[in-house]
Design an enzyme around this catalytic site. Structure first.
Site, PDB file in Angstrom:
ATOM      1  N   HIS A 108      -8.213 -52.430  21.958  1.00 13.26           N
ATOM      2  CA  HIS A 108      -9.159 -52.537  20.773  1.00 13.26           C
ATOM      3  C   HIS A 108     -10.494 -52.074  20.956  1.00 13.26           C
ATOM      4  O   HIS A 108     -11.003 -51.444  19.883  1.00 13.26           O
ATOM      5  CB  HIS A 108      -9.030 -54.128  20.388  1.00 13.26           C
ATOM      6  N   CYS A 162      -1.566 -24.465  28.761  1.00 15.66           N
ATOM      7  CA  CYS A 162      -1.692 -26.253  28.550  1.00 15.66           C
ATOM      8  C   CYS A 162      -2.985 -26.529  29.385  1.00 15.66           C
ATOM      9  O   CYS A 162      -3.193 -27.681  29.344  1.00 15.66           O
ATOM     10  CB  CYS A 162      -0.590 -26.753  28.642  1.00 15.66           C
TER      11      CYS A 162
HETATM   12  C1  PEP Z   1      -3.775 -26.937  34.523  1.00 14.01           C
HETATM   13  O1  PEP Z   1      -3.712 -26.713  35.710  1.00 14.01           O
HETATM   14  O2  PEP Z   1      -4.170 -26.155  33.643  1.00 14.01           O
HETATM   15  C2  PEP Z   1      -2.852 -28.054  33.963  1.00 14.01           C
HETATM   16  C3  PEP Z   1      -2.845 -28.134  32.610  1.00 14.01           C
HETATM   17  O3  PEP Z   1      -2.371 -28.907  34.761  1.00 14.01           O
HETATM   18  P1  PEP Z   1      -3.390 -30.183  35.517  1.00 14.01           P
HETATM   19  O4  PEP Z   1      -4.822 -30.068  34.853  1.00 14.01           O
HETATM   20  O5  PEP Z   1      -2.665 -31.591  35.309  1.00 14.01           O
HETATM   21  O6  PEP Z   1      -3.602 -29.939  36.994  1.00 14.01           O
END
Ligand code: PEP
Ligand code: MG
Length: 538
Positions: free
Chosen positions: A182, A490
């Site tokens: 919350h 990512c």
């Molecule tokens: C990265 O290394 O860019 C990644 C997405 O993994 P983590 O940050 O979890 O190591």
């Protein structure tokens, strides 16, 4: 004090800077009367007074705050909550002890519940417990928080949040806590930056602290350049955030008409609560290691299966990329990762650990295979360095698939891809038999520049803009284009509006970012136009 960087889970975006006010949980004392009737009477009065003080807060509250306080009032008015405490008093216990034990047992039940909603409500019960105790002790011993302060605490009760004047800024840093509590909802609603799961927050009462809620980053005692850079980002951010929020659910299309996929990075099912799936084209990274740090011991197959299935169901027809365990490095897990490595980032982490601990890995594989029929699952393997690692993982998936199928369990084989975060893998990308590639820019940058991602003193070297890093990214996107294999990114760079133009120019057409950064990423994309030489991609 040297500059120090802490990383936690973003719970509410925004910037803040200033000194920290540390809230320490206080243990007050009360002498029992020894008379059960008087003890029961004292508890009744304390509950009645707590009801009055919460009602007074509720009268001034609006929207979500009013709802939360309404929930607390309803709980406190329900005799079922106090029944155990009164029974305990009747058998000779003091009012405060009886109340604390009864509520602690209830809080524990909520904390260990299957449902994130109930886990998040445990903070409300703690709040109720402490408000009644305050009245029993006749103490309102909590430290007063000046407006604009950055609060550091283990966790924070909603009523404590509501008692602070946030109109002049401030932020919340919690060593524990949850992004769906919350208090986190309140923080988002009031635009108070908040970071949870920071672990131990160093006692640096007089130091300046910089808080970047969206990145989940805290910088203690920053250098002058770090501070100047932070202030620049903060003022640009205010303007940018306004425009970005209007774009959250729109498709991300560059000025010259190239559609870019924008996916999200999450660390658990709870990150999806209250999130509209229309903000993204899918989930680009599920960091499953956080699931392993939550309860006592490692999560069993069913716990993992349920979590993965919930994510797939949330996403519907959109792809969900779940990463196999990436423990080790900056993510140690008690009883699993190797203690005492001289350089954990170069040691047994990610797939290296999974392949050593097949007992743990096979459990995760089975959970993934069982979850796969519930959506569009893609499995991603971290820290792949040589092709044989990916081949071994694929063989394990096939083995478990066959054995589950033979037992009549409903399973599906997902696409299996790899993260490109080790420079050796990027340079030799064409050697890997991978269904897709996802660039982990956080690690790719640290390994390419030999600058630790958690070491503030070398932060300026760990820069994605280094031509060597960009060249590695280009190698991977060029391979993707040639082979028809999907490539995404990512790492945190995918949510950084300053870096997004470079990533697009390097050939990326799919990026994954923290949910709170999606609007900003989309704004950066819509403002981008390809330079002639790169316009052929996509
Ligand atoms: C990265 O290394 O860019 C990644 C997405 O993994 P983590 O940050 O979890 O190591
Ligand atoms: Mg990584």
């Amino acid at each position: 004090m040297a500059e120090l960087r802490l990383a936690g889970r973003p719970a509410s975006p925004g910037f803040a800077s200033g000194p920290v006010v540390r809230l320490v949980e206080q243990k007050a004392h009360r002498v029992s009367s020894g008379d059960p009737a008087r003890e029961a009477d004292d508890l009744k009065k304390a509950i009645a007074n707590a009801l009055l003080s919460i009602s007074a807060l509720a009268d001034r509250a609006e929207g979500e705050a009013a709802e939360i306080l309404g929930f607390q009032l309803a709980m406190l008015e329900d005799d079922a909550l106090s029944e155990t405490a009164f029974q305990s008093i009747a058998s000779g216990n003091a009012a405060d002890q009886a109340w604390r034990h009864a509520l602690d047992a209830e809080i524990e039940l909520y904390r260990n519940g299957d449902d994130e909603y109930f886990r998040a409500r445990s903070a409300d019960l703690e709040d109720i417990r402490d408000t009644v105790l305050d009245h029993l002790y006749g103490s309102h011993s909590q430290i007063s928080v000046p407006p604009g302060a950055i609060i550091a605490a283990r966790d924070l009760a909603p009523s404590r949040f509501l008692s602070v004047d946030w109109s002049r800024g401030g932020a919340i840093l919690l060593s524990e806590g949850s992004p769906t509590s919350h208090v986190a909802m309140l923080a988002r609603a009031r635009r108070v930056p908040m970071i949870v799961g920071l672990g131990e927050i160093p006692d640096s009462a007089s130091s300046l602290i910089l808080v970047d809620g969206a990145l989940g980053q805290v910088i203690v005692s920053p250098h002058d350049e770090t501070r100047a850079e932070f202030l620049k980002r903060q003022s640009a951010d205010e303007e940018f955030a306004l425009k970005a929020s209007a774009l959250e659910t729109a498709a991300a299309i560059t000025k010259d008409g190239t559609r870019i996929s924008v996916l999200i990075n999450i660390a658990g099912v709870e990150d999806l609560a209250h999130l509209d799936p229309n903000i993204c084209d899918g989930i680009g990274l599920v960091r499953t290691e956080f699931l392993f740090g939550e309860g006592p011991g490692l999560p069993d197959e069913d716990t993992q299966y349920k979590a993965y299935r919930q994510m797939l169901e949330w996403a519907g027809a959109r792809p969900v990329t779940i990463r196999t365990l990436d423990a080790g490095g900056d993510k140690p897990i008690k009883g699993l990762t190797v203690d005492g490595e001289s350089n954990p980032f170069l040691g047994i982490r990610g797939v290296r650990l999974s392949l050593q601990r097949l007992d743990v890995f096979r459990v995760q594989i089975r959970a993934m295979l069982r979850a796969a029929p519930h959506g569009q699952l893609k499995v991603m393997v971290p820290m792949i360095t040589v092709p044989s690692e990916l081949d071994e993982v694929r063989a394990l998936f096939h083995e478990e698939y066959e054995s589950l199928k033979a037992r009549g369990v409903k399973v599906m084989m997902p696409r299996i891809g790899m993260m490109v975060e080790v420079p050796a893998a990027a340079l030799a990308v064409s050697h890997f038999k991978s269904d897709f590639f996802s660039i982990g820019s956080n690690d790719l940058v640290q390994y390419t520049t030999a600058a630790g991602r958690d070491i503030g003193a070398v932060a300026s070297l760990a820069d994605l803009r280094h031509p060597a890093v960009l060249k590695l990214i280009e190698l991977v996107t060029a391979h993707g284009e040639k082979s028809g294999c999907d490539v995404s990114l990512c790492g945190d760079a995918g949510g950084d509006p300053e870096l997004i133009p470079l990533l697009l120019q390097a050939g990326l057409r799919s990026l994954s970012a923290a949910p709170s950064l999606v609007g900003r990423a989309k704004l950066a994309i819509t403002e981008f136009r390809f330079e002639k030489a790169g316009a052929g991609h996509g």
